[in-house]
Motif scaffolding. Structure first.
Motif, PDB file in Angstrom:
ATOM      1  N   ASP A  94       0.931  -1.024   0.020  1.00  0.00           N
ATOM      2  CA  ASP A  94      -0.088   0.115  -0.096  1.00  0.00           C
ATOM      3  C   ASP A  94       0.810   1.468  -0.067  1.00  0.00           C
ATOM      4  OD1 ASP A  94      -2.576   1.435   0.487  1.00  0.00           O
ATOM      5  OD2 ASP A  94      -1.451   2.284   2.141  1.00  0.00           O
ATOM      6  N   ASP A 100      -0.055   4.355  -2.566  1.00  0.00           N
ATOM      7  CA  ASP A 100      -0.261   5.536  -1.742  1.00  0.00           C
ATOM      8  C   ASP A 100       1.224   6.394  -1.454  1.00  0.00           C
ATOM      9  OD1 ASP A 100      -2.895   5.028  -1.555  1.00  0.00           O
ATOM     10  OD2 ASP A 100      -2.794   4.517   0.450  1.00  0.00           O
ATOM     11  N   ARG A 105       5.600   4.790   8.187  1.00  0.00           N
ATOM     12  CA  ARG A 105       4.728   3.837   8.719  1.00  0.00           C
ATOM     13  C   ARG A 105       5.257   3.114   9.877  1.00  0.00           C
ATOM     14  NH1 ARG A 105      -0.311   2.151   7.563  1.00  0.00           N
ATOM     15  NH2 ARG A 105       0.168   2.263   5.221  1.00  0.00           N
ATOM     16  N   GLN A 167      -8.710  -2.402  -2.599  1.00  0.00           N
ATOM     17  CA  GLN A 167      -7.630  -1.810  -2.783  1.00  0.00           C
ATOM     18  C   GLN A 167      -7.826  -1.119  -4.034  1.00  0.00           C
ATOM     19  OE1 GLN A 167      -5.741  -0.481  -0.707  1.00  0.00           O
ATOM     20  NE2 GLN A 167      -3.641  -0.086  -1.786  1.00  0.00           N
ATOM     21  N   LYS A 191     -11.142  -3.534   1.781  1.00  0.00           N
ATOM     22  CA  LYS A 191      -9.817  -3.230   2.160  1.00  0.00           C
ATOM     23  C   LYS A 191      -9.586  -3.531   3.529  1.00  0.00           C
ATOM     24  CE  LYS A 191      -8.234   0.909   2.736  1.00  0.00           C
ATOM     25  NZ  LYS A 191      -8.145   2.216   2.467  1.00  0.00           N
ATOM     26  N   LYS A 246       2.211   7.754  10.869  1.00  0.00           N
ATOM     27  CA  LYS A 246       2.393   7.720   9.468  1.00  0.00           C
ATOM     28  C   LYS A 246       1.659   9.130   9.068  1.00  0.00           C
ATOM     29  CE  LYS A 246      -2.408   5.686   9.259  1.00  0.00           C
ATOM     30  NZ  LYS A 246      -3.250   4.797   8.953  1.00  0.00           N
TER      31      LYS A 246
END
Ligand code: FPP
Ligand code: MG
Length: 305
Positions: A94, A100, A105, A167, A191, A246
């Motif tokens: 992701d 993205d 993260r 997604q 998702k 994040k």
């Protein structure tokens, strides 16, 4: 949120200690699940994201439902680890520039920022494949037909019928905030909700739950899954990068449809509360045994990251 709810009535239960103890055994099991081997760089990249902390909510749910129906932690631990591997790989992918394009993260650099895009893609692939191997090879003391059922459930959860499908629509909705609530619910329930549902249901399958209990747990999971993602949408607006670990504000930047955008902040919070109440109601017939799952539902409603 949810202060007057059916959720809280019973809470002499010490959720914090419960979560801390569960998290500790899960961290240990995850660490042992994936020793460094050849070629080291891919194992390091897989371990970098798998062992980066996080709430470990998914494995905790899997262990909790196995116990709820009379099974043991040992029966569910390989699946609990596999679910965290799948969750981690989905986040690695992701965050890639093709999706993205995120730099942070769980409070650290994303996998591709640390190891490069090529290794990050492969680390995700490696974790996904290993998750299935791990359940098949490591589960003990469980009826083999239940293990097979769990493996099938995991495949259904990650594929186009679950995370991948959600997604795809999520990416398509970028720059198109006028999608319907129905489409937004599809994205959220596929998702995010699908994996949470798999956590709840696989734990119960391993503990040999009745079909009736599996159905109740699946409804519980649907409700907490949608609530989880609504809260995610809210936090994207209201929380800081430090709180989230994040980037914050990504949904607005990507012009994404979210609950707050479609319903407003207050109505979104109310909807999340309503879903948490419904989840708790599903656990009421289970008395004290259902308390951990009620408390976890409440935690989702009140989470800050
Ligand atoms: C985070 O959502 C991303 C997910 C919950 C799952 C993404 C799914 C994939 C990349 C498909 C994975 C592939 C397989 C085979 C399972 P978000 O971007 O809304 O949240 P974030 O702010 O935490 O990034
Ligand atoms: Mg993302």
């Amino acid at each position: 949120m949810t202060d007057q709810s059916t959720c809280v009535q019973n809470l002499t239960f010490d959720l914090e200690s419960y979560l801390q103890a569960r998290k500790a055994i899960i961290e240990k099991a995850l660490d042992q699940s994936l020793p460094i081997a050849e070629p080291p760089v891919i194992y390091e990249a897989m371990r970098y994201s798998l062992l980066a902390g996080g709430k470990r909510l998914r494995p905790i749910l899997c262990l909790a439902t196995c116990e709820l129906v009379g099974g043991t932690i040992e029966m569910a631990m390989p699946t609990a680890c596999a679910l965290e591997m799948i969750h981690t790989m989905s986040l690695i992918h992701d965050d890639l520039p093709a999706m993205d394009n995120d730099d942070y993260r769980r409070g650290q650099l994303t996998n591709h920022k640390k190891y490069g895009e090529d290794i990050a893609i492969l680390a995700g692939d490696g974790l996904l494949a290993y998750a299935f191997e791990y359940v098949a090879a490591q589960t003990q003391g469980v009826n083999p037909s239940s293990v097979l059922r769990v493996i099938a459930k995991l495949g259904h959860t990650v594929g186009a019928t679950g995370l991948v499908g959600g997604q795809v629509l999520d990416l398509a909705s970028e720059g198109n905030p006028d999608i319907s609530l129905e489409t937004l619910n599809y994205i959220h329930t596929h998702k995010t909700g699908a994996l949470l549902e798999a956590c709840v249901v696989t734990g119960a399958i391993l503990g040999e739950a009745s079909e009736e209990t599996l159905a109740a747990l699946s409804r519980y999971a649907y409700n907490i899954g949608l609530a989880f993602q609504i809260i995610d949408d809210i936090l994207d607006i209201t929380a800081t990068q430090e709180e989230l670990g994040k980037t914050a504000g990504k949904d607005v930047e990507a012009d994404k449809a979210t609950y707050p955008r479609l319903l407003g902040l207050e109505a979104s919070k109310a909807k999340a509360d309503e879903l948490i109440e419904a989840a708790c109601a599903e656990m009421s017939p289970y008395g004290d045994a259902g308390v951990p799952l009620k408390a976890i539902a409440q935690l989702i409603a009140n989470r800050k990251n």
